[in-house]
Design a protein around this motif. Structure first.
Motif, PDB file in Angstrom:
ATOM      1  N   UNK A   1      -0.716   6.617   4.037  1.00  0.00           N
ATOM      2  CA  UNK A   1      -0.693   6.787   5.492  1.00  0.00           C
ATOM      3  C   UNK A   1       0.044   5.646   6.180  1.00  0.00           C
ATOM      4  N   UNK A   2       0.390   4.598   5.429  1.00  0.00           N
ATOM      5  CA  UNK A   2       1.233   3.527   5.948  1.00  0.00           C
ATOM      6  C   UNK A   2       0.541   2.493   6.808  1.00  0.00           C
ATOM      7  N   UNK A   3      -0.709   2.726   7.170  1.00  0.00           N
ATOM      8  CA  UNK A   3      -1.364   1.853   8.145  1.00  0.00           C
ATOM      9  C   UNK A   3      -1.845   0.538   7.550  1.00  0.00           C
ATOM     10  N   UNK A   4      -1.903   0.433   6.228  1.00  0.00           N
ATOM     11  CA  UNK A   4      -2.418  -0.782   5.585  1.00  0.00           C
ATOM     12  C   UNK A   4      -1.306  -1.661   5.019  1.00  0.00           C
ATOM     13  N   UNK A   5      -0.055  -1.329   5.330  1.00  0.00           N
ATOM     14  CA  UNK A   5       1.066  -2.091   4.781  1.00  0.00           C
ATOM     15  C   UNK A   5       1.362  -3.275   5.697  1.00  0.00           C
ATOM     16  N   UNK A   6       0.829  -4.405   5.329  1.00  0.00           N
ATOM     17  CA  UNK A   6       1.043  -5.649   6.070  1.00  0.00           C
ATOM     18  C   UNK A   6       2.365  -6.279   5.634  1.00  0.00           C
ATOM     19  N   UNK A   7       2.732  -7.382   6.270  1.00  0.00           N
ATOM     20  CA  UNK A   7       3.965  -8.064   5.894  1.00  0.00           C
ATOM     21  C   UNK A   7       3.894  -8.581   4.460  1.00  0.00           C
ATOM     22  N   UNK A   8       2.734  -9.105   4.063  1.00  0.00           N
ATOM     23  CA  UNK A   8       2.614  -9.613   2.693  1.00  0.00           C
ATOM     24  C   UNK A   8       2.686  -8.479   1.675  1.00  0.00           C
ATOM     25  N   UNK A   9       2.105  -7.326   2.016  1.00  0.00           N
ATOM     26  CA  UNK A   9       2.168  -6.201   1.096  1.00  0.00           C
ATOM     27  C   UNK A   9       3.591  -5.637   1.051  1.00  0.00           C
TER      28      UNK A   9
END
Length: 666
Positions: free
Chosen positions: A105-113
């Motif tokens: 769903x893309x909502x958990x993709x942080x900069x570090x990830x």
């Protein structure tokens, strides 16, 4: 036409289903890495808390899948990024040679990830991001603000890849077509294309059994929406039929798009084509259970064993699966989920016919070798990239050093260039990405030969070092044989830094076929290039030209240039004969080009020579386009040598032909 190995596999699949036997491995092994999700989408019934396989267990499944020869490892969810170790799962799958697509769903993709994702080769890890329409339609299903968060995650991946110097990573939108977004669905697709998505997978609301779930009742297409749905599905089907090989693409087949209205009218009959559930995929749930459709669209009821108790192979040949397959063969449930179709194996007669065509094509190809030379001569150079990996650390090099580090990360001791062949033969070099397949090169050569296309020059360097390729000798030999027969090009140009020059490759200078070897002094260093020059010059045939090249800069060593005892040519490429060639270089914009011209002029003054630039660049507000057909190692075709991130491909030689892309550009 499919390859010989694909044809054999398709025949084995046909016989497997015909006799209900495990005569072929599945096309893919799918694993629910988790069933947890951070969202509570209106229509979803598949996400819940469940026991999960450990990282070690998933890696073991990946190992079994790779060792079995299965082509696809397919990580599913739930939301995969609920796992804190999902990046390690994906990296490990890629390291075992898989091309992986993740739906998120893309909502958990942080900069570090996103940075961790960028460390995984862009050509081998793709994404499908679930977007159920524009912001309004999406958030109605997935809750307020989720569209913005999904787009932010998408843009973080794009940004991280760009910062890492990666090529464009394929990212699609998974979008459910429903009653509340049908009127603006084409506008939604236009919005996705503008955002930079590579295409869309159109999904349908799912139901198990005869009743529409209450959770999707407001999204389901009722009688009042059937007309607009029919019009849209027909429009999408026509667009899918007419779309180009590259660009924003609809992933669904035209036939599946045309079936959508029947599904919602409850007029869909069982698909005419056979269902391949139980032959095409081995599906492992998050708790280790092997599952498949039970004939009534319920996967949990179709369980037949557990990976914690049996191997993948034993599950695949188990009596329980044989029983489940027998049910599928007799299934009459109307089903629009065509992911279990496998048209290439449906009937044996077309497979036999294709085998005959394949034999005829082989004969025709051999006959073509004796026909007169091609008459359609193309001006300029066709570039074929053998590799995008380069061991140099030159400023301005378009190939990130991390690709070299990835390639050699398994070398146990300090790296020694002289032992390159030993590292390669011992399996200490990871050729999992960055290298064009020998079969792909063969298809390009056959295509050029059949279409009677003859280029002035075929060059085998673009971004990386071609002699790093594990089959460099075989590829160069194939190209030289084609050129010697009067096909493909008049001359083969190999640009290399000389450090990985093997005796077998050196021996190619005695083969027929005009050759130019360009030894890059900037990357290879003086001693290395001198050594390579002497080896190539020894016993070469008369139509082999050797050029030592350096890019003009304030730091060019004039004494080093003179030490080769060759004529020094400044600016444009030399004609025939050996030479030291000082190139101006180009950065793609006026000011940098003028600085390069000034550096070249300074060298000319020191040597007391005239500057050989036929044409210099005039000021312009637009970036310079170097129009030259170029095939990247992963099969993309670009017409701009400055398009090093392959953001504007015009074709693809994996799924189509170079000649098709070239014809459009003429």
């Amino acid at each position: 036409m499919r390859s010989q190995s694909q044809l054999k596999r398709d025949v084995a699949m046909n016989l497997s289903r015909r006799f209900n036997r495990s005569l072929s491995p599945p096309d893919r092994v799918s694993v629910n890495v988790t069933l947890r999700c951070n969202l509570s989408c209106t229509m979803c019934t598949t996400c819940y808390d469940s026991p999960e396989l450990s990282l070690t267990e998933i890696k073991n499944i990946i190992d079994q899948t790779a060792d079995w020869g299965v082509e696809v490892f397919n990580p599913l969810g739930g939301e995969p990024f609920m796992r804190g170790d999902i990046e390690e799962v994906l990296s490990y799958a890629v390291s075992r040679g898989f091309y992986v697509t993740v739906t998120t769903n893309g909502t958990l993709i942080t900069e570090s990830r996103a940075a961790a994702i960028a460390a995984i080769p862009a050509d081998r890890l793709h994404f499908n991001i679930s977007l159920d329409g524009d912001a309004a339609a999406n958030d109605e299903i997935r809750s307020q603000g989720m569209w913005d968060r999904a787009i932010a995650g998408f843009l973080r991946i794009r940004s991280a890849d760009k910062a890492a110097g990666n090529a464009r990573r394929k990212i699609l939108a998974n979008t459910i077509l429903h009653a509340r977004n049908v009127h603006r669905f084409e506008a939604i697709m236009a919005e996705q294309e503008a955002l930079g998505f590579d295409g869309i997978q159109v999904l349908n609301l799912f139901r198990a059994g005869p009743d529409v779930p209450e959770s999707v009742e407001g999204l389901w297409f009722g009688e009042e929406s059937h007309e607009v749905l029919g019009t849209l599905s027909a429009t999408l089907a026509r667009r899918a039929e007419a779309q180009a090989v590259v660009g924003y693409r609809i992933q669904n087949s035209p036939d599946s798009l045309r079936r959508i209205p029947q599904y919602y009218r409850e007029a869909l009959t069982p698909l005419d084509a056979p269902c391949w559930a139980g032959w095409k995929e081995l599906y492992i749930n998050a708790d280790g259970q092997a599952i498949m459709c039970d004939g009534a669209l319920d996967f949990l009821n179709g369980s037949f064993g557990n990976i914690r108790e049996e191997s993948l192979k034993s599950l695949w040949s188990s009596p329980a699966l044989t029983q489940r397959r027998a049910v599928v063969k007799q299934c009459t449930s109307p089903c629009i989920q065509d992911c279990y179709l496998r048209g290439q194996s449906d009937a044996l007669t077309p497979l036999v016919a294709e085998a005959s065509k394949r034999l005829a094509a082989v004969v025709a190809g051999r006959v073509a070798r004796f026909l007169p030379a091609p008459t359609t001569t193309q001006d300029g150079t066709l570039c074929l990239e053998l590799s995008d990996v380069c061991p140099c650390s030159l400023r301005g090099c378009t190939t990130p050093v991390k690709r070299w580090e990835w390639l050699t990360r398994s070398v146990s001791e300090g790296f020694d260039e002289q032992r390159w062949a030993a590292y390669r033969d011992a399996g200490q070099v990871d050729f999992g990405r960055g290298f064009i397949g020998l079969d792909v090169v063969r298809r390009v050569v056959d295509d050029l030969r059949r279409q009677r296309l003859l280029f002035d020059t075929l060059a085998v360097r673009w971004r990386g070092e071609p002699l790093l390729h594990p089959q460099a000798e075989a590829i160069l030999d194939m190209l030289l044989k084609a050129i010697a027969s009067g096909a493909v090009a008049n001359r083969l140009c190999i640009e290399t830094d000389g450090r990985f020059l093997s005796d077998d490759v050196v021996a190619l200078t005695r083969r027929d076929g005009a050759q130019t070897w360009v030894l890059d002094l900037d990357r290879g260093g003086l001693s290395g290039v001198k050594s390579a020059f002497k080896r190539l010059a020894f016993r070469r045939h008369s139509n082999v030209q050797l050029l030592v090249t350096s890019t003009a800069s304030a730091g060019v060593d004039i004494a080093a240039l003179r030490s080769f005892g060759l004529p020094i040519v400044l600016g444009d490429a030399p004609g025939s004969g050996d030479a030291v060639w000082v190139r101006r270089g180009s950065a793609g914009h006026y000011q940098a080009d003028q600085a390069a011209t000034a550096a070249l002029s300074n060298i000319a003054a020191k040597l007391g020579q005239q500057l050989g630039l036929v044409q210099d660049r005039a000021p312009t507000m637009e970036g310079l386009v170097h129009r030259a057909p170029t095939i990247s190692w992963d099969g993309k075709v670009t017409m701009d040598t400055h398009d090093v991130r392959l953001e504007s491909p015009v074709g693809d030689v994996i799924h189509a032909r170079f000649s098709d892309a070239w014809a459009v550009q003429q």
